[in-house]
Design a protein around this motif. Structure first.
Motif, PDB file in Angstrom:
ATOM      1  N   PRO A 896      23.986   2.519  26.808  1.00  0.00           N
ATOM      2  CA  PRO A 896      23.509   2.725  27.867  1.00  0.00           C
ATOM      3  C   PRO A 896      23.867   2.632  29.208  1.00  0.00           C
ATOM      4  CG  PRO A 896      21.764   0.921  27.059  1.00  0.00           C
ATOM      5  CD  PRO A 896      22.984   1.179  26.044  1.00  0.00           C
ATOM      6  N   LEU A 897      23.921   3.520  30.036  1.00  0.00           N
ATOM      7  CA  LEU A 897      24.874   3.319  31.247  1.00  0.00           C
ATOM      8  C   LEU A 897      24.075   3.203  32.313  1.00  0.00           C
ATOM      9  CD1 LEU A 897      27.142   6.184  30.711  1.00  0.00           C
ATOM     10  CD2 LEU A 897      27.683   3.846  30.200  1.00  0.00           C
ATOM     11  N   ARG A 900      17.073   0.616  33.675  1.00  0.00           N
ATOM     12  CA  ARG A 900      16.908  -0.630  33.561  1.00  0.00           C
ATOM     13  C   ARG A 900      17.653  -1.224  32.303  1.00  0.00           C
ATOM     14  NH1 ARG A 900      13.105  -3.558  30.505  1.00  0.00           N
ATOM     15  NH2 ARG A 900      12.255  -1.509  29.775  1.00  0.00           N
ATOM     16  N   GLN A 901      17.876  -0.308  31.092  1.00  0.00           N
ATOM     17  CA  GLN A 901      18.560  -0.596  30.139  1.00  0.00           C
ATOM     18  C   GLN A 901      20.212  -0.884  30.572  1.00  0.00           C
ATOM     19  OE1 GLN A 901      18.065   1.961  26.851  1.00  0.00           O
ATOM     20  NE2 GLN A 901      17.094   0.298  25.702  1.00  0.00           N
ATOM     21  N   GLY A 902      20.598   0.101  31.452  1.00  0.00           N
ATOM     22  CA  GLY A 902      22.067  -0.070  31.699  1.00  0.00           C
ATOM     23  C   GLY A 902      22.174  -1.541  32.455  1.00  0.00           C
ATOM     24  N   GLN A 903      21.202  -1.952  33.138  1.00  0.00           N
ATOM     25  CA  GLN A 903      21.428  -3.018  33.871  1.00  0.00           C
ATOM     26  C   GLN A 903      21.296  -4.322  33.056  1.00  0.00           C
ATOM     27  OE1 GLN A 903      22.031  -3.906  37.262  1.00  0.00           O
ATOM     28  NE2 GLN A 903      22.208  -1.649  37.593  1.00  0.00           N
ATOM     29  N   GLU A 904      20.700  -4.100  31.796  1.00  0.00           N
ATOM     30  CA  GLU A 904      20.430  -5.298  30.872  1.00  0.00           C
ATOM     31  C   GLU A 904      21.752  -5.426  30.306  1.00  0.00           C
ATOM     32  OE1 GLU A 904      17.433  -4.554  28.055  1.00  0.00           O
ATOM     33  OE2 GLU A 904      15.766  -4.688  29.373  1.00  0.00           O
ATOM     34  N   TYR A 905      22.725  -4.390  30.086  1.00  0.00           N
ATOM     35  CA  TYR A 905      23.928  -4.509  29.338  1.00  0.00           C
ATOM     36  C   TYR A 905      24.998  -4.536  30.091  1.00  0.00           C
ATOM     37  CZ  TYR A 905      21.017  -3.844  25.456  1.00  0.00           C
ATOM     38  OH  TYR A 905      19.982  -3.904  24.246  1.00  0.00           O
ATOM     39  N   VAL A 908      28.491  -6.484  28.770  1.00  0.00           N
ATOM     40  CA  VAL A 908      29.225  -5.749  27.720  1.00  0.00           C
ATOM     41  C   VAL A 908      29.954  -4.695  28.544  1.00  0.00           C
ATOM     42  CG1 VAL A 908      27.364  -4.186  26.951  1.00  0.00           C
ATOM     43  CG2 VAL A 908      29.303  -5.079  25.354  1.00  0.00           C
ATOM     44  N   ARG A 909      29.190  -4.031  29.441  1.00  0.00           N
ATOM     45  CA  ARG A 909      29.835  -2.956  30.176  1.00  0.00           C
ATOM     46  C   ARG A 909      31.063  -3.347  31.069  1.00  0.00           C
ATOM     47  NH1 ARG A 909      26.780  -0.543  33.906  1.00  0.00           N
ATOM     48  NH2 ARG A 909      28.156   1.459  33.811  1.00  0.00           N
ATOM     49  N   ALA A 910      30.831  -4.589  31.708  1.00  0.00           N
ATOM     50  CA  ALA A 910      32.036  -4.943  32.205  1.00  0.00           C
ATOM     51  C   ALA A 910      33.214  -5.229  31.306  1.00  0.00           C
ATOM     52  CB  ALA A 910      31.601  -6.277  32.761  1.00  0.00           C
ATOM     53  N   SER A 911      32.865  -5.867  30.053  1.00  0.00           N
ATOM     54  CA  SER A 911      33.758  -6.132  29.371  1.00  0.00           C
ATOM     55  C   SER A 911      34.544  -5.105  28.911  1.00  0.00           C
ATOM     56  CB  SER A 911      33.076  -7.015  28.002  1.00  0.00           C
ATOM     57  OG  SER A 911      33.976  -7.325  26.870  1.00  0.00           O
ATOM     58  N   PHE A 912      33.827  -3.973  28.431  1.00  0.00           N
ATOM     59  CA  PHE A 912      34.373  -2.657  27.997  1.00  0.00           C
ATOM     60  C   PHE A 912      35.579  -2.111  29.143  1.00  0.00           C
ATOM     61  CE2 PHE A 912      30.697  -1.769  25.137  1.00  0.00           C
ATOM     62  CZ  PHE A 912      31.333  -1.772  23.914  1.00  0.00           C
ATOM     63  N   ALA A 913      35.106  -2.347  30.427  1.00  0.00           N
ATOM     64  CA  ALA A 913      35.647  -1.625  31.500  1.00  0.00           C
ATOM     65  C   ALA A 913      37.175  -2.533  31.610  1.00  0.00           C
ATOM     66  CB  ALA A 913      34.734  -1.811  32.881  1.00  0.00           C
ATOM     67  N   ARG A 914      36.882  -3.665  31.227  1.00  0.00           N
ATOM     68  CA  ARG A 914      38.386  -4.804  31.355  1.00  0.00           C
ATOM     69  C   ARG A 914      39.296  -4.005  30.310  1.00  0.00           C
ATOM     70  NH1 ARG A 914      35.061  -9.124  31.312  1.00  0.00           N
ATOM     71  NH2 ARG A 914      35.994  -9.516  29.251  1.00  0.00           N
ATOM     72  N   ALA A 941      32.101  12.510  28.160  1.00  0.00           N
ATOM     73  CA  ALA A 941      31.218  12.378  29.143  1.00  0.00           C
ATOM     74  C   ALA A 941      30.610  10.939  29.369  1.00  0.00           C
ATOM     75  CB  ALA A 941      30.091  13.320  28.643  1.00  0.00           C
ATOM     76  N   LYS A 942      30.479  10.141  28.407  1.00  0.00           N
ATOM     77  CA  LYS A 942      29.999   8.877  28.813  1.00  0.00           C
ATOM     78  C   LYS A 942      31.155   7.959  29.309  1.00  0.00           C
ATOM     79  CE  LYS A 942      25.745   8.191  26.913  1.00  0.00           C
ATOM     80  NZ  LYS A 942      25.389   7.503  25.914  1.00  0.00           N
ATOM     81  N   LEU A 943      32.198   8.201  28.777  1.00  0.00           N
ATOM     82  CA  LEU A 943      33.560   7.394  29.420  1.00  0.00           C
ATOM     83  C   LEU A 943      33.735   7.621  30.806  1.00  0.00           C
ATOM     84  CD1 LEU A 943      35.968   7.448  26.492  1.00  0.00           C
ATOM     85  CD2 LEU A 943      34.689   5.503  27.332  1.00  0.00           C
ATOM     86  N   ARG A 944      33.341   9.100  31.148  1.00  0.00           N
ATOM     87  CA  ARG A 944      33.683   9.472  32.489  1.00  0.00           C
ATOM     88  C   ARG A 944      32.643   8.786  33.477  1.00  0.00           C
ATOM     89  NH1 ARG A 944      32.477  14.684  31.785  1.00  0.00           N
ATOM     90  NH2 ARG A 944      30.503  14.239  32.478  1.00  0.00           N
ATOM     91  N   ASP A 945      31.111   9.046  32.874  1.00  0.00           N
ATOM     92  CA  ASP A 945      30.296   8.654  33.775  1.00  0.00           C
ATOM     93  C   ASP A 945      30.018   7.344  33.822  1.00  0.00           C
ATOM     94  OD1 ASP A 945      29.629  11.336  33.804  1.00  0.00           O
ATOM     95  OD2 ASP A 945      28.038  11.220  32.581  1.00  0.00           O
ATOM     96  N   GLY A 946      30.389   6.414  32.834  1.00  0.00           N
ATOM     97  CA  GLY A 946      30.338   4.913  32.767  1.00  0.00           C
ATOM     98  C   GLY A 946      31.753   4.349  33.309  1.00  0.00           C
ATOM     99  N   TYR A 947      32.586   4.729  33.052  1.00  0.00           N
ATOM    100  CA  TYR A 947      33.900   3.907  33.239  1.00  0.00           C
ATOM    101  C   TYR A 947      34.880   4.592  33.984  1.00  0.00           C
ATOM    102  CZ  TYR A 947      31.492   1.082  29.601  1.00  0.00           C
ATOM    103  OH  TYR A 947      30.452   0.578  28.914  1.00  0.00           O
ATOM    104  N   GLY A 948      34.746   5.958  34.537  1.00  0.00           N
ATOM    105  CA  GLY A 948      35.336   6.691  35.246  1.00  0.00           C
ATOM    106  C   GLY A 948      36.668   7.036  34.893  1.00  0.00           C
ATOM    107  N   VAL A 949      36.750   7.299  33.340  1.00  0.00           N
ATOM    108  CA  VAL A 949      37.811   7.670  32.523  1.00  0.00           C
ATOM    109  C   VAL A 949      37.847   9.233  32.655  1.00  0.00           C
ATOM    110  CG1 VAL A 949      39.215   7.871  30.381  1.00  0.00           C
ATOM    111  CG2 VAL A 949      37.816   5.779  31.165  1.00  0.00           C
TER     112      VAL A 949
END
Length: 956
Positions: A896-897, A900-905, A908-914, A941-949
Motif C-alpha cells: 500500500p502507498l 495509514r497503511q502506507g505510513q505503516e510500511y 520497506v517503501r524507502a527500501s524499494f525507492a533505493r 500506475a503503482k510505480l508512478r504514484d509511489g516511486y515517481g517512475v
C-alpha cells in the motif's frame, strides 16, 4: 507317520494353558504366561498347540472335565493364532501343513466358540502367508458350506461360512486381483449369493455380511452382478431372522454410498421398507441400522433430492424414534440431585492437549458438540476376531455400545435426530411445516420423554430451518427458557443444548429492548443451569454457555462481571468432571472480551478461586491440561496485569517440562517407569508462550534468566523431542522469545541454531506423520525469521549457507504446504537484514522462488521485513536480478502507498525507492523507463504514484 505328542509334555502344557486364563489367581496366571513364552523354544510347540486345539478327545487322555477342556483348547487356539501372527516365517512347512488340516477339522467341532476361533486361525494363516500359500482354502471352505458331499452338519456349515467370511473380509483387495487369469472373487461372489438363501440364518447372515464388505471397494465382480445382488437383498428384506434384516439394512446403506443410481428405481419400496424396520420396537439394533439409511441418503445428491415426496412419511417416524424408550425413561427419569456427590475417577473422560497451530498456519478450531448434539459414530460391527485372553460368546452378537449410559451411546434416538437435522438442511420449510404441529402438541406434554424429544427436535432443525423458525423464536425462546426450570433434569439438559443452537439468533439482536427480552434471559437462564443441582445439567449449561459466548463475541462485555461471579461460584461447587468444561467457558470468555476481564475488581474476583484450583491440582493430573490452556487465555487477556501471578506459574511449568523429559529419558533407557504423557510438555510450553507474549519483557526476562533448570537448555531438548506436538510448541516459544526477549536468547544461539538447521531437513519428516511434521516446519521457519530479524551478523554469518540451503529446499519443493513454504521464504528474506553480503552470491538462484512465495502472502509487517532483507541482498548483487526484475516490480506494487497503511510500511517503501533509484543508475534512466513501460498498467500506475517512475524521474 503323523506327529504324536508325549503325554507328559501334553499334560504340562495343558496346565500352563489353563492357568494362563486364571483371572482369579494373578500370580499363577503370570507364571503360566512366562512358562508359555519359554515353551516357544521347543521345536514342537506349534504342534502341541495345534494338537490341543483340534483334539476333543483330550479329556480322556488327561481326565479333564468339559469346562477345563474348553478353556485349555481355547487358550491353545489363542496362543496358536498369536504365534502365527508373530512368528509365521519361522514355522516349518510340515507344521504349517498340520495347522491347516487340523484347523479345518475344528470347523466340525461341536463348540461354536472353537469353530469361530478356527476361522480366526485360518484367517491369520492366510493373512501372514498370503492366499497363494494356501489357495485351496477357499474351495475347501466353499465345499463345506455347500455340503457337496452330503455329510456335513449344519454346525460345520456355519463354522465354515464364518471362516470364509473372515478370510474374505481380511483379504478383500487380494481376492479381487487376477491369479492365473482368474479373480477368486469371480468364484466366491456367485457362491455367496447362493449361500445368502441358505436354510441356516447364520449362514445367510455371514454370506450377506461378506458381500456387504465388498461394496466399498467397488468390486468389478460384485458390481457386474449387481442386479442379482439387489434381487437377493430384496428377497431377504422380509427374512424372519432379525440379524439377516440388519445386514440387509446395512447393505442398503453401503449401496447408497457406492451406487446410489442403482437404488433410484426402487425408492418407493426402499422408503417403505426402511420405515417399517425403523419401527421395530422389539429390535432396537435393527431400528438403528435402518435409521442410518437416512444419514447416508443425506450425503448423496442423487438420492437426497428425491426424498421430498416422502417427507410426510419419514419425518413422523424420525420424531417417534427420538423419544426415549421405556427402559431409558425409567433409568433417567427423576435423576437425582447429585451436584454435591464426588465424581468417580472412571467418570472423568480423558482430556488431551490441543495442538498449537503453526505460526503462519491458519488454525481452524474444532467446534465441539454440546451435550445432546446428535453425532454419528457409525454402525458397530460384530466382534469376529478374539484376542488373547478374551472369551466371546459367538452366539451373542454384541455391539460396542455403552449400555450403561444411554445419553452417550449412539442410538436410534440420536440417529433419528441426526437424520432430522440432515433433512432440515436440505428441505428447510418443508420439514418445519411437518414438525410444527408436533412441536405444538409435545413441547408442553405431561410426559417428560415427549417434552424432551420435542425440544430435541426443535434443536435438531436449527441449522436447516433457521430462516423459517426465526419468526417463531420470539415465542419459542421464552418458552424454552421456562423449560430450563423443568422438574426433570433430562429436559433441563436438552433445553440447554437447544437454546445454544439458537444462541446466534439471540446474539444478533440489536435493540436494547430485544436484548433485554431475549438475549439476557437466555444468558441468565444458562448461567443458572451451570449451578443446577444435577451434574449433567451443570455440564449441559456450561457447554451451552460456551457456545453462546462464541456466538456473542465482544457483545458480552457489558455482562462480564455477573458472568464471572457465576463462574467463580462454579469453581467453588463443581466436582472434578465438570471443571473441564468450566475451563472452556472461562477461556472462551477471555478470548472474546479480552482486556475487559482485566479490570482490578474482576481480577480480584476470579484469580483467588483459579489459584486455589491451581494449588489443589497435582502435577500428574490430567486436569492440568485444560487448566494450563485456560491460564494461557487469561494471561493474554490480562496482559501485563498477569505479571503479579506469573512467578509460581512459570516455575511450575518449568518443573513439569523437566520432570516429563527426565521420565522420557528413563523410559528410553529401559528403566521401569511409565511412558510419559507429552501433553504435559505441550500445554506447559503453550502457557509459557502466552506469558512471554502477555507481560512486559522487563518482567518476563528475569523469569527466563533465573529458571531452574535453565530455560533455553530445557527448550533445546524440547526442540528435538521425538513428539511433533512438543516440537511445534517449542518453536512457537522460541519465536516468542526472539520477539520479546532477544537479549536473553542471544547467548544460546550457538546451541540453538544448529538444531534449527537440522529441523529444515525434509528427509527427517516421517511419511506417516507428514502433516504434523510440516506444521512443526512452519514454526521452525517462523521462529528462524524472528531470530534473523534481530540477531547481529556475528551471530548468524557462520550458519548462513546451511540455513539458506535448507530454506531454499522448502521453497522450491512443491510437496511442502504453503504455510511452511511461505514461512521459509519470509525467514530467507529476513536473513538478508543482517547477512546480505553472505546471501548476495545466491541471489540469481533464490530471487524467483522467493518472489513467487511472497506473492501468495498478504501484506504484513513480517512480509515487509522480508522484503527489506531481500532488498539488502539485491543491492549487493543487482545484476543477478535480470531474469526476475518484472516479477520484482510486481511485488513492489503490492504494498500500500497511501493512508495509514502506507505510513505503516514507510521502511520497506524507502527500501524499494533505493533499489529503483539504483536500477536507474545501473542500467540508465531511459532504458529503465523503457523496461517499466512494458509492465502491466496497474503495476506501472503503482510505480508512478509511489516511486515517481515514468514521470520524468528515475526514482522517488
Amino acid at each position: 507317520m503323523a506327529w504324536r505328542p508325549e503325554e507328559d509334555g501334553l499334560r504340562q502344557l495343558s496346565e500352563y494353558l489353563k492357568n494362563s486364563l486364571s483371572g482369579h489367581d494373578r500370580d499363577k496366571q503370570k507364571e503360566a504366561e512366562l512358562m508359555l513364552m519359554n515353551a516357544r523354544n521347543n521345536n514342537d510347540f506349534v504342534n502341541y498347540l495345534t494338537y490341543i486345539f483340534s483334539t476333543p478327545e483330550l479329556s480322556r487322555t488327561l481326565n479333564l472335565a468339559a469346562p477345563s477342556l474348553f478353556l485349555i483348547r481355547y487358550a491353545a487356539a489363542v496362543n496358536l493364532k498369536n504365534h502365527i501372527k508373530l512368528f509365521y516365517s519361522q514355522i516349518p512347512p510340515d507344521q504349517l501343513a498340520y495347522i491347516k488340516v487340523a484347523t479345518l477339522n475344528v470347523l466340525r467341532d461341536a463348540n461354536s466358540q472353537l469353530r469361530s476361533f478356527a476361522g480366526t486361525v485360518i484367517t491369520e494363516t492366510v493373512q501372514q502367508g498370503g492366499l497363494l500359500q494356501w489357495p485351496e482354502i477357499l474351495q475347501e471352505l466353499l465345499a463345506l458350506v455347500s455340503n457337496s458331499g452330503g455329510n456335513v452338519s449344519v454346525e460345520t456349515q456355519e463354522g465354515a461360512m464364518g471362516a470364509l467370511a473372515k478370510v474374505c473380509e481380511d483379504n478383500r483387495k487380494l481376492l479381487d486381483k487376477e491369479f492365473q487369469g482368474q479373480r477368486p472373487m469371480a468364484v466366491i461372489v456367485p457362491k455367496l449369493l447362493e449361500f445368502a438363501s441358505h436354510q441356516n440364518p447364520r449362514v445367510r447372515t455371514f454370506a450377506l455380511g461378506t458381500l456387504k464388505s465388498f461394496i466399498p471397494q467397488k468390486s468389478q465382480v460384485l458390481f457386474s452382478a449387481l442386479d442379482v445382488y439387489l434381487q437377493t437383498i430384496f428377497q431377504l428384506a422380509s427374512d424372519p431372522d432379525v440379524q439377516v434384516r440388519r445386514i440387509v439394512c446395512q447393505s442398503l446403506v453401503q449401496l447408497v454410498d457406492s451406487r446410489p443410481d442403482m437404488l433410484i428405481p426402487h425408492l418407493e419400496g426402499l422408503v417403505n421398507y426402511i420405515l417399517a424396520q425403523q419401527q421395530s420396537a422389539d429390535h432396537p439394533e435393527l431400528a438403528l441400522d435402518a435409521a442410518e439409511f437416512w444419514l447416508s441418503v443425506g450425503e448423496q445428491d442423487q438420492l437426497r433430492d428425491q426424498m421430498g415426496p416422502y417427507l410426510e412419511r419419514i419425518i413422523p417416524v424420525l420424531l417417534a424414534g427420538m423419544v426415549y424408550g421405556e427402559e431409558d425413561a425409567l433409568r433417567l427419569g427423576g435423576d437425582e440431585n447429585n451436584a454435591d456427590v464426588e465424581d468417580r475417577v472412571e467418570d472423568i473422560k480423558p482430556q488431551f492437549a490441543q495442538t498449537k497451530a503453526g505460526r503462519g498456519v491458519v488454525s481452524v478450531k474444532d467446534e465441539e458438540s454440546a451435550p445432546g448434539t446428535p453425532q454419528r459414530n457409525g454402525t458397530p460391527q460384530p466382534n469376529t476376531d478374539l484376542e488373547e485372553g478374551e472369551v466371546d460368546d459367538d452366539d451373542e452378537d454384541e455391539d460396542d455400545w455403552d449400555d450403561e449410559d444411554p445419553e452417550n451411546a449412539w442410538s436410534l434416538r440420536k440417529c433419528s435426530a441426526a437424520a432430522l437435522d440432515v433433512f432440515a438442511v436440505n428441505y428447510h420449510s418443508a420439514v418445519f411445516n411437518i414438525i410444527l404441529p408436533y412441536l405444538k402438541e409435545n413441547l408442553s406434554h405431561t410426559l417428560w420423554p415427549k417434552r424432551e424429544a420435542a425440544v430435541l427436535a426443535l434443536g435438531a432443525i436449527a441449522e436447516g430451518c433457521m430462516e423459517v423458525v426465526s419468526p417463531h423464536l420470539p415465542e419459542l425462546v421464552p418458552f424454552l427458557i421456562s423449560r430450563l426450570s423443568d422438574e426433570e433434569p433430562v429436559v433441563r439438559q436438552i433445553t440447554c443444548w437447544c437454546l445454544a443452537r439458537y444462541s446466534e439468533w439471540a446474539a444478533r439482536l440489536e435493540t436494547p429492548a430485544e436484548k433485554q427480552r431475549y438475549f439476557e434471559p437466555m444468558m441468565e437462564g444458562l448461567l443458572q443451569r451451570m449451578l443446577d443441582n444435577n451434574k449433567k445439567v451443570q455440564e449441559a449449561g456450561a457447554s451451552s454457555f460456551a457456545s453462546l459466548e462464541e456466538k456473542s463475541g465482544d457483545k458480552l462485555k457489558p455482562y462480564v462481571e455477573p458472568i464471572l461471579r457465576q463462574f467463580t461460584e462454579c469453581f467453588r461447587r463443581y466436582k472434578d468432571k465438570n471443571m473441564y468444561i468450566l475451563y472452556d467457558c472461562l477461556q472462551t470468555l477471555a478470548d472474546n472480551v479480552g482486556p475487559e476481564i482485566a479490570k482490578p475488581p474482576l481480577v480480584e474476583l476470579l484469580m483467588p478461586v483459579l489459584i486455589e484450583r491451581w494449588n489443589k491440582i497435582q502435577d500428574d493430573s490430567r486436569e492440568m491440561f485444560p487448566l494450563l490452556g485456560c491460564l494461557g487465555y487469561i494471561a493474554m487477556a490480562y496482559g501485563d496485569s498477569f505479571a503479579q501471578f506469573t512467578p509460581p506459574i512459570f516455575d511450575r511449568c518449568i518443573k513439569l517440562i523437566y520432570a516429563n523429559l527426565q521420565q522420557h529419558m528413563a523410559f528410553m533407557s529401559g528403566q521401569t517407569v511409565d511412558q510419559p504423557d507429552k501433553d504435559f510438555i505441550v500445554t506447559a510450553l503453550d502457557l509459557l508462550s502466552a506469558i512471554i507474549q502477555a507481560i512486559s519483557p522487563e518482567k518476563s526476562a528475569p523469569l527466563v534468566q533465573n529458571s531452574q533448570p535453565q530455560f533455553f537448555d530445557l527448550l533445546s531438548f524440547c526442540m528435538e523431542d521425538p513428539t511433533t506436538d512438543v516440537r511445534q510448541s517449542a518453536y512457537a516459544v522460541l519465536g516468542d522469545c526472539a520477539i520479546a526477549l532477544y537479549p536473553s536468547l542471544d547467548p544460546y544461539l550457538p546451541k540453538l541454531i544448529p538444531i534449527l538447521i537440522r529441523q529444515l531437513d525434509l528427509d527427517a519428516i516421517p511419511d506417516t506423520d507428514s502433516e504434523n511434521g510440516f506444521n512443526v516446519l512452519a514454526n521452525v521457519c517462523w521462529s528462524l525469521g524472528e531470530i534473523a530479524a534481530r540477531a547481529p551478523t556475528s551471530r548468524l554469518d557462520s550458519y548462513v549457507e546451511p540455513l539458506y540451503r535448507g530454506l531454499l529446499s522448502l521453497i522450491t519443493n512443491e510437496e511442502v504446504p504453503d504455510a511452511a513454504s511461505e514461512n521459509a521464504a519470509t525467514a530467507l528474506g529476513r536473513l538478508g537484514l543482517t547477512c546480505p553480503a553472505h546471501l548476495a552470491p545466491f541471489l540469481g538462484e533464490l530471487a524467483e522462488p522467493f518472489l513467487q512465495s511472497m506473492s501468495k502472502i498478504s501484506t504484513s509487517h513480517e512480509k515487509a521485513s522480508a522484503f527489506v532483507g531481500f532488498n539488502n541482498i539485491l543491492e549487493k548483487n543487482p545484476q543477478a536480478m535480470e531474469q526476475s526484475l518484472a516479477t520484482y516490480m510486481g511485488a513492489i506494487a503490492q504494498f500500500p502507498l497511501k493512508g495509514r497503511q502506507g505510513q505503516e510500511y514507510n521502511d520497506v517503501r524507502a527500501s524499494f525507492a533505493r533499489v529503483i533509484d539504483g536500477f536507474g543508475g545501473l542500467i540508465g534512466k531511459e532504458r529503465f523507463e523503457g523496461f517499466v513501460a512494458g509492465l502491466s498498467a496497474p503495476v506501472r500506475a503503482k510505480l508512478r504514484d509511489g516511486y515517481g517512475v515514468g514521470v520524468g524521474g528515475g526514482g522517488a
